[in-house]
Design a protein around this motif. Structure first.
Motif, PDB file in Angstrom:
ATOM      1  N   THR A  67     -25.475   5.423 -37.144  1.00 12.76           N
ATOM      2  CA  THR A  67     -25.369   4.887 -35.791  1.00 12.76           C
ATOM      3  C   THR A  67     -25.627   5.974 -34.758  1.00 12.76           C
ATOM      4  OG1 THR A  67     -23.779   3.203 -36.488  1.00 12.76           O
ATOM      5  CG2 THR A  67     -23.842   3.730 -34.145  1.00 12.76           C
ATOM      6  N   ASN A  68     -25.127   7.147 -35.012  1.00 12.68           N
ATOM      7  CA  ASN A  68     -25.370   8.266 -34.108  1.00 12.68           C
ATOM      8  C   ASN A  68     -26.851   8.624 -34.075  1.00 12.68           C
ATOM      9  OD1 ASN A  68     -24.288  10.543 -32.404  1.00 12.68           O
ATOM     10  ND2 ASN A  68     -25.230  11.741 -34.051  1.00 12.68           N
ATOM     11  N   GLN A  71     -28.638   6.035 -32.063  1.00 12.88           N
ATOM     12  CA  GLN A  71     -28.341   6.233 -30.644  1.00 12.88           C
ATOM     13  C   GLN A  71     -29.172   7.367 -30.060  1.00 12.88           C
ATOM     14  OE1 GLN A  71     -25.764   4.429 -28.552  1.00 12.88           O
ATOM     15  NE2 GLN A  71     -27.417   5.255 -27.296  1.00 12.88           N
ATOM     16  N   HIS A  74     -32.633   6.089 -29.557  1.00  3.46           N
ATOM     17  CA  HIS A  74     -32.681   5.087 -28.483  1.00  3.46           C
ATOM     18  C   HIS A  74     -32.548   5.745 -27.114  1.00  3.46           C
ATOM     19  CE1 HIS A  74     -31.505   1.536 -26.072  1.00  3.46           C
ATOM     20  NE2 HIS A  74     -32.249   0.891 -26.951  1.00  3.46           N
ATOM     21  N   ASP A  75     -31.815   6.836 -27.036  1.00  2.00           N
ATOM     22  CA  ASP A  75     -31.692   7.569 -25.773  1.00  2.00           C
ATOM     23  C   ASP A  75     -33.035   8.152 -25.346  1.00  2.00           C
ATOM     24  OD1 ASP A  75     -29.015   6.987 -25.726  1.00  2.00           O
ATOM     25  OD2 ASP A  75     -28.373   8.938 -26.500  1.00  2.00           O
ATOM     26  N   PRO A  78     -36.135   3.794 -25.564  1.00  2.00           N
ATOM     27  CA  PRO A  78     -35.391   2.524 -25.680  1.00  2.00           C
ATOM     28  C   PRO A  78     -36.210   1.466 -26.413  1.00  2.00           C
ATOM     29  CG  PRO A  78     -35.333   3.376 -23.429  1.00  2.00           C
ATOM     30  CD  PRO A  78     -36.386   4.154 -24.166  1.00  2.00           C
ATOM     31  N   ALA A 173     -25.681  -0.400 -36.808  1.00  2.00           N
ATOM     32  CA  ALA A 173     -26.067   0.600 -35.809  1.00  2.00           C
ATOM     33  C   ALA A 173     -26.815  -0.041 -34.644  1.00  2.00           C
ATOM     34  CB  ALA A 173     -26.924   1.684 -36.471  1.00  2.00           C
ATOM     35  N   LYS A 176     -24.523  -2.070 -32.352  1.00  2.00           N
ATOM     36  CA  LYS A 176     -23.677  -1.233 -31.516  1.00  2.00           C
ATOM     37  C   LYS A 176     -24.482  -0.537 -30.426  1.00  2.00           C
ATOM     38  CE  LYS A 176     -20.183   2.402 -31.714  1.00  2.00           C
ATOM     39  NZ  LYS A 176     -19.359   3.274 -32.608  1.00  2.00           N
ATOM     40  N   VAL A 177     -25.672  -0.048 -30.765  1.00  2.00           N
ATOM     41  CA  VAL A 177     -26.464   0.720 -29.807  1.00  2.00           C
ATOM     42  C   VAL A 177     -27.084  -0.174 -28.739  1.00  2.00           C
ATOM     43  CG1 VAL A 177     -28.554   2.125 -29.550  1.00  2.00           C
ATOM     44  CG2 VAL A 177     -26.934   2.619 -31.400  1.00  2.00           C
ATOM     45  N   ARG A 178     -27.658  -1.313 -29.149  1.00  2.00           N
ATOM     46  CA  ARG A 178     -28.360  -2.175 -28.202  1.00  2.00           C
ATOM     47  C   ARG A 178     -27.475  -3.276 -27.634  1.00  2.00           C
ATOM     48  NH1 ARG A 178     -32.254  -5.195 -29.017  1.00  2.00           N
ATOM     49  NH2 ARG A 178     -33.322  -4.655 -27.089  1.00  2.00           N
ATOM     50  N   LYS A 179     -26.318  -3.504 -28.271  1.00  2.00           N
ATOM     51  CA  LYS A 179     -25.374  -4.533 -27.815  1.00  2.00           C
ATOM     52  C   LYS A 179     -26.045  -5.905 -27.711  1.00  2.00           C
ATOM     53  CE  LYS A 179     -22.446  -1.240 -25.357  1.00  2.00           C
ATOM     54  NZ  LYS A 179     -23.118  -0.079 -25.982  1.00  2.00           N
TER      55      LYS A 179
END
Length: 358
Positions: A67-68, A71, A74-75, A78, A173, A176-179
């Motif tokens: 997940t990290n 993230q 994605h940072d 996107p 992951a 959680k990251v994109r919700k």
């Protein structure tokens, strides 16, 4: 990232590989993130990026770490979805203990690691599978069967779960990251994968026979609980003629996951570059888009009831003995029958229509 080319029609699709790891981050070793060799060190293999270690997605710590990683990407970019590839898992080398001296020899897919102990008792079990031919070892071009997971489980006992475990970690992951409800595409699957990922049928060839294979494979996957599935339209390997691509998009447009995809070594063969294919694609895809509400309903049924989206005829007509022998026609739901052309230079086809009003 995998170096395979890909095409994306809308949004950004990040193609991620299980080899996206930072092997120099030694603190991850203490978490047991990677598969271990018989010396207790991270097992080394070679894939598109070069020498790699393999994340152990069965490790409870792996989801937090993955997940990290998602993230962090994605940072920087996107993206809307993820494509995980080579997760059977693949390896350009074969060996239980591999090292690298920093020298790169040969082509990108040729093994340049130094390896030992290529054969163990786990590579030649009493029950043999047809793995790259009857004489190849189970550990051939994959992680060694003696590799260990975090709890001591041998890769021999968990090998088929790798793609599923990665899909589960990636879905968690992404969510959680994109919700948002995620889009995830995986090449390797197992029983239960359909609840976590879409699937494509792997690297096929540009032949009429492979159009037929794609139909059968998509139906089989749907009945095995993987409803969002499709094949590389026009074929991954080799160049395809305009006629072949035209026939393939007429078929593939109606598969749940519909994508034209090709090997980077081929000349460009996007659908719009081929005159006849352009016409066929425009017609087929226009009809597919008109049917999207119907497909959305079928997706909901797949989610709530486990029904496949694309179905063999016998699925909807179980009392019809002739429907069992129909392999190359398929139903979209129970109400649309697709009878594709899967032979070269065909001017007519013979289609079977079960009893009813069509």
């Amino acid at each position: 990232m995998t170096k395979k080319d890909f095409h994306c029609m809308n949004g950004v699709l990040l193609s991620m590989n299980y080899t996206l790891i930072a092997s120099t981050m030694s603190f991850l070793w203490t978490l047991g993130i990677f598969l271990k060799n018989d010396k207790g060190e991270p097992h080394m293999g070679q894939v598109w990026p070069g020498p790699v270690h393999y994340p152990d997605f069965l490790n409870p710590n792996a989801i937090r770490w993955w997940t990290n990683e998602v993230q962090l990407f994605h940072d920087q970019l996107p993206f809307d979805g993820m494509w995980i590839d080579m997760n059977e898992l693949s390896n350009f080398c074969t060996g239980t203990n591999c090292t690298w001296n920093g020298t790169i020899l040969g082509g990108v897919t040729e093994c340049y690691l130094q390896f030992t102990n290529t054969h163990t008792k786990y590579d030649d079990p009493p029950f043999r599978i047809n793995h790259y031919g009857k004489n190849e070892k189970l550990g051939y071009l994959t992680a060694a069967m003696t590799s260990k997971h975090w709890d001591g489980t041998l890769e021999y006992d968990a090998h088929s779960l790798y793609g599923l475990a990665e899909s589960i970690a990636t879905k968690v992951a992404l969510t959680k990251v994109r919700k948002k409800r995620p889009f995830l595409l995986s090449r390797s699957t197992f029983v239960g994968s359909g609840a976590h990922a879409a699937h494509w049928t792997g690297d096929n060839k540009a032949t009429y026979r492979d159009i037929g294979y794609s139909i059968v494979t998509v139906m089989n996957s749907g009945m095995a609980g993987i409803p969002m599935v499709g094949a590389d339209i026009c074929g991954f390997y080799d160049m395809a003629s305009d006629d072949l691509c035209s026939r393939w998009i007429q078929t593939g447009a109606f598969h749940p996951f519909s994508r034209a995809h090709s090997n980077r070594d081929n000349a460009p063969k996007e659908l719009y570059l081929l005159p006849k294919t352009t016409i066929s694609a425009r017609k087929a895809l226009r009809l597919k888009y008109q049917l999207l509400p119907y497909y959305y309903t079928l997706n909901y049924e797949a989610h709530t009831k486990g029904y496949p989206i694309v179905r063999p005829l016998f699925f909807a007509f179980p009392q019809d003995p002739l429907a069992v022998d129909v392999s190359y026609q398929f139903l979209v739901g129970n109400h649309i029958l697709v009878s594709p052309v899967i032979t070269e230079n065909a001017t007519e086809i013979k289609a079977y229509f079960p009893t009813g009003t069509w």
